[in-house]
Scaffold this active site. Structure first.
Site, PDB file in Angstrom:
ATOM      1  N   GLY A  54       0.817  -1.275  -0.177  1.00 50.84           N
ATOM      2  CA  GLY A  54      -0.012  -0.171  -0.147  1.00 50.84           C
ATOM      3  C   GLY A  54       0.911   1.391  -0.012  1.00 50.84           C
ATOM      4  N   CYS A  81       5.093  -6.179   1.899  1.00 49.36           N
ATOM      5  CA  CYS A  81       5.562  -4.886   1.838  1.00 49.36           C
ATOM      6  C   CYS A  81       4.726  -4.155   2.844  1.00 49.36           C
ATOM      7  CB  CYS A  81       5.310  -4.174   0.525  1.00 49.36           C
ATOM      8  SG  CYS A  81       6.314  -2.732   0.086  1.00 49.36           S
ATOM      9  N   TYR A  82       3.699  -3.222   2.414  1.00 50.10           N
ATOM     10  CA  TYR A  82       3.171  -2.459   3.483  1.00 50.10           C
ATOM     11  C   TYR A  82       2.581  -3.466   4.390  1.00 50.10           C
ATOM     12  CZ  TYR A  82       0.061   0.497   6.161  1.00 50.10           C
ATOM     13  OH  TYR A  82      -0.642   1.390   7.112  1.00 50.10           O
ATOM     14  N   HIS A 166       7.845  -7.747  -3.669  1.00 47.97           N
ATOM     15  CA  HIS A 166       6.657  -8.209  -4.143  1.00 47.97           C
ATOM     16  C   HIS A 166       6.856  -9.423  -5.048  1.00 47.97           C
ATOM     17  CE1 HIS A 166       4.537  -4.483  -3.325  1.00 47.97           C
ATOM     18  NE2 HIS A 166       5.831  -3.961  -3.365  1.00 47.97           N
ATOM     19  N   GLU A 168       4.288 -11.106  -6.243  1.00 51.68           N
ATOM     20  CA  GLU A 168       3.024 -11.027  -7.369  1.00 51.68           C
ATOM     21  C   GLU A 168       3.616 -10.473  -8.646  1.00 51.68           C
ATOM     22  OE1 GLU A 168       3.290  -8.988  -4.749  1.00 51.68           O
ATOM     23  OE2 GLU A 168       2.557  -7.097  -4.928  1.00 51.68           O
ATOM     24  N   SER A 220     -23.762  -9.918 -27.129  1.00 47.89           N
ATOM     25  CA  SER A 220     -23.236  -8.752 -27.824  1.00 47.89           C
ATOM     26  C   SER A 220     -22.002  -9.415 -29.107  1.00 47.89           C
ATOM     27  CB  SER A 220     -22.579  -7.599 -27.331  1.00 47.89           C
ATOM     28  OG  SER A 220     -21.487  -8.175 -26.561  1.00 47.89           O
ATOM     29  N   GLY A 222     -19.192 -10.121 -27.395  1.00 48.49           N
ATOM     30  CA  GLY A 222     -18.380  -9.889 -26.596  1.00 48.49           C
ATOM     31  C   GLY A 222     -17.848 -10.750 -25.982  1.00 48.49           C
ATOM     32  N   ASP A 224     -17.270 -11.478 -22.393  1.00 50.87           N
ATOM     33  CA  ASP A 224     -18.125 -11.832 -21.275  1.00 50.87           C
ATOM     34  C   ASP A 224     -19.500 -12.303 -21.288  1.00 50.87           C
ATOM     35  OD1 ASP A 224     -15.733 -10.948 -20.135  1.00 50.87           O
ATOM     36  OD2 ASP A 224     -16.501  -8.851 -19.565  1.00 50.87           O
ATOM     37  N   SER A 225     -20.087 -11.492 -22.143  1.00 48.50           N
ATOM     38  CA  SER A 225     -21.462 -12.100 -22.355  1.00 48.50           C
ATOM     39  C   SER A 225     -21.898 -13.395 -23.012  1.00 48.50           C
ATOM     40  CB  SER A 225     -22.422 -10.879 -23.298  1.00 48.50           C
ATOM     41  OG  SER A 225     -22.163 -10.912 -24.377  1.00 48.50           O
ATOM     42  N   SER A 226     -20.777 -13.650 -24.050  1.00 51.14           N
ATOM     43  CA  SER A 226     -20.980 -14.970 -24.590  1.00 51.14           C
ATOM     44  C   SER A 226     -20.655 -16.087 -23.465  1.00 51.14           C
ATOM     45  CB  SER A 226     -19.817 -14.949 -25.643  1.00 51.14           C
ATOM     46  OG  SER A 226     -20.129 -14.074 -26.686  1.00 51.14           O
ATOM     47  N   LYS A 366     -10.442 -11.670 -16.055  1.00 46.74           N
ATOM     48  CA  LYS A 366     -10.700 -11.678 -17.532  1.00 46.74           C
ATOM     49  C   LYS A 366     -10.120 -12.918 -18.128  1.00 46.74           C
ATOM     50  CE  LYS A 366     -12.402  -9.491 -21.343  1.00 46.74           C
ATOM     51  NZ  LYS A 366     -13.797  -9.029 -21.380  1.00 46.74           N
TER      52      LYS A 366
END
Ligand code: XMP
Length: 519
Positions: A54, A81-82, A166, A168, A220, A222, A224-226, A366
């Site tokens: 952070g 870290c933080y 870090h 990650e 649409s 796209g 996500d909707s598919s 995603k």
């Protein structure tokens, strides 16, 4: 859900990355703001906590602190870290501002054998000002770096660890392994979070939620909707009806592709509404970008509403909400917005159209959505395709939108896309630290006419701009350094093959100060 790690976000730009890296090693985790209420966290029956980095210094007035329940839980803790500094402070160790801020690559030297760090030396990424002066009681120094006398610390008996670096980020090559060891070896999590397990779990949950009722979805084309629609169809079969409004503003061949994939291949009951004329009529003479967006949004809702009524108003609606949307809505300043979300009205739908939402992707990033899409049989090109704005080509056809100009743009865009695909540049690849390819690439039709000469004839026609960018998050972007030969070939083909275009330019601005789209 047991078998879960809770990542508490102390404001780090990398917090989502921690969650994604854990999921990549098949460990389920959820991301919450550091001050989330206990009940939300306990509901998940966590097996351990990761405290993110952070921007604060632990001694700043109002600096975020570790909630009491984390320490009281006796569950394993990993502070990064933080998060490590907050852990040190909470347990009575000493954190101090360092005169040598450490930013960038560092060599980590492990000085004590421990369950987290197995390499005797490894490259790690540092980004901190404050550092640990004295670890809390019960903690030992596990690793050091040139500027961090306590680069990693641990209370092995009580399973509490702190890392100054870090794990990650990409620049800590073995960082994912460190996170995996924390989750699997220390928190005893079974790493079984896979696309297949997501699919089977979602299918069971959707079946239970829906029972024998009808479900509506809007697709649409796209990703996500598919994927969301295909998942729901897998769960409830022909209780699902999907509506696809073809507004005529998709790319060349795209509408046909959506129908072929969803209806013909996956057997989804698809109502295809040919609304091209309605949209073109509504957009006639409109040149202002925001007005275009508004008209498209409103027309879409009207058509969707009509169709929903014709279908007898099913009680459920599929939404392609994904995890980053959920995390954003959990931001502390917005309160617990998430709770309201599960039974509310969808943005823009009229008040009397209330649906219960089915959001099968709300816990997925995603890239996980894409893998789930592949696991349920959506074609790779649909699942891995580049983002495409909701208002479609309307915001890439600058000036007035007419069927003729949209056709021109579709043709030019298809030539550009085809060339990129052939050259393997339609996605981002990284080799030896060199990025090549594109995150998003498309053609833009400009409302500008310029003089040209074709054969012996003077022309006065429109221009096309090619836009191609590389980006990780679409918030900032750089223009793609495409090979000159490819650009030359594309320009030549567009001018020769597409009627009405006699000039092609390449956009070499980054975002900011430009944006990716032109409107
Ligand atoms: P900009 O142009 O703001 O775009 O740099 C960033 C990303 O957002 C997409 N974009 C949109 N997506 N509706 C959408 O669904 C929109 O109105 C819209 N405008 C931009 C754009 O394609 C890029 O990926």
């Amino acid at each position: 859900m047991a078998n879960t790690i809770i990542v508490l976000d102390f404001g780090s730009q990398y917090a989502q990355l921690i969650a994604r890296k854990l999921r990549e090693v098949q460990v389920y985790c959820e991301l919450f703001p550091f001050d989330s209420v206990l009940e939300d966290i306990l509901a998940l029956e966590p097996s351990g906590f990761v405290l993110s980095g952070g921007p604060n210094s632990i001694y700043d007035p109002g600096a975020p602190q570790i909630p009491g329940y984390v320490l009281e839980s006796k569950l394993p803790i990993l502070g990064i870290c933080y998060g490590m500094q907050a852990l040190t402070y909470a347990l009575g160790g000493k954190v101090s501002p360092s005169s040598d801020k450490e930013y960038g690559a560092a060599e980590l030297i492990t000085i004590k054998s421990n369950p987290l760090l197995k390499d005797s030396t490894q490259q790690v990424w540092m980004s901190h000002g404050d550092r640990i002066e004295t670890p809390p009681g019960g903690f030992e120094v596990l690793a050091i770096s040139e500027n961090s006398p306590v680069a990693a610390m641990g209370d092995i008996k009580n399973q509490r660890y702190g890392l100054q670096f870090h794990p990650e980020v990409h620049h800590t090559p073995h960082g994912k392994e460190v996170l995996r060891r924390f989750a699997v070896d220390i928190c005893q999590i079974t790493p079984n979070w896979t696309s297949e397990s997501v699919v089977s779990q979602s299918v069971a949950e959707i079946k239970e939620q829906v029972g024998d009722q009808m479900v509506l979805s809007a697709v649409s084309g796209g990703v996500d909707s598919s994927v969301a629609t295909a998942l729901v169809q897998k769960a409830v079969g022909d209780q699902l009806v999907a509506i696809f409004v073809d507004h005529g503003l998709l790319r060349k061949g795209e509408a046909e592709g959506v129908v072929a994939t969803l209806q013909d291949n996956l057997g989804i009951e698809l109502v295809v509404v040919d609304a091209k004329e309605i949209f073109f009529k509504a957009l006639m003479g409109v040149t202002e970008p925001e007005k275009k967006r508004k008209i498209i949004g409103e027309k879409f809702i009207r058509i969707f509403e009509e169709q929903a009524k014709l279908l007898g108003m099913p009680p459920f609606l599929v939404q392609g909400t994904i995890y980053p949307d959920v995390v954003e809505s959990r931001a502390p300043e917005r309160g617990h917005a998430e709770k309201i979300k599960t039974h509310h009205n969808v943005g823009g739908l009229p008040e009397d159209m209330k649906f219960e939402l089915i959001e099968p992707l709300r816990y997925l990033f995603k890239d996980e959505v894409r893998r789930v899409g592949e696991a349920i049989g959506l074609p790779t090109e649909m699942v891995w395709r580049q983002p495409f704005p909701g208002p479609g080509l309307a915001v890439r056809c600058l000036g007035e939108i007419t069927p003729e100009r949209i056709f021109r743009l579709q043709e030019a865009d298809a030539i550009f896309t085809e060339a990129l695909e052939k050259a393997g540049l339609l996605q981002i690849t990284e080799k030896d630290g060199e990025i090549s390819g594109t995150s998003q690439a498309f053609a833009v039709l400009l409302p500008v006419r310029s003089v040209g000469v074709m054969g012996d004839v003077r022309t006065y026609q429109e221009a096309v701009a090619l836009r191609a960018v590389t980006t990780e998050d679409f918030m900032t972007a750089d223009w793609a350094r495409l090979p000159h030969e490819l650009l030359a070939e594309v320009a030549g083909r567009i001018v020769n093959e597409v009627d009405g275009i006699n000039r092609v330019v390449y956009d070499i601005t980054s975002k900011p100060p430009s944006t990716i789209e032109w409107e």
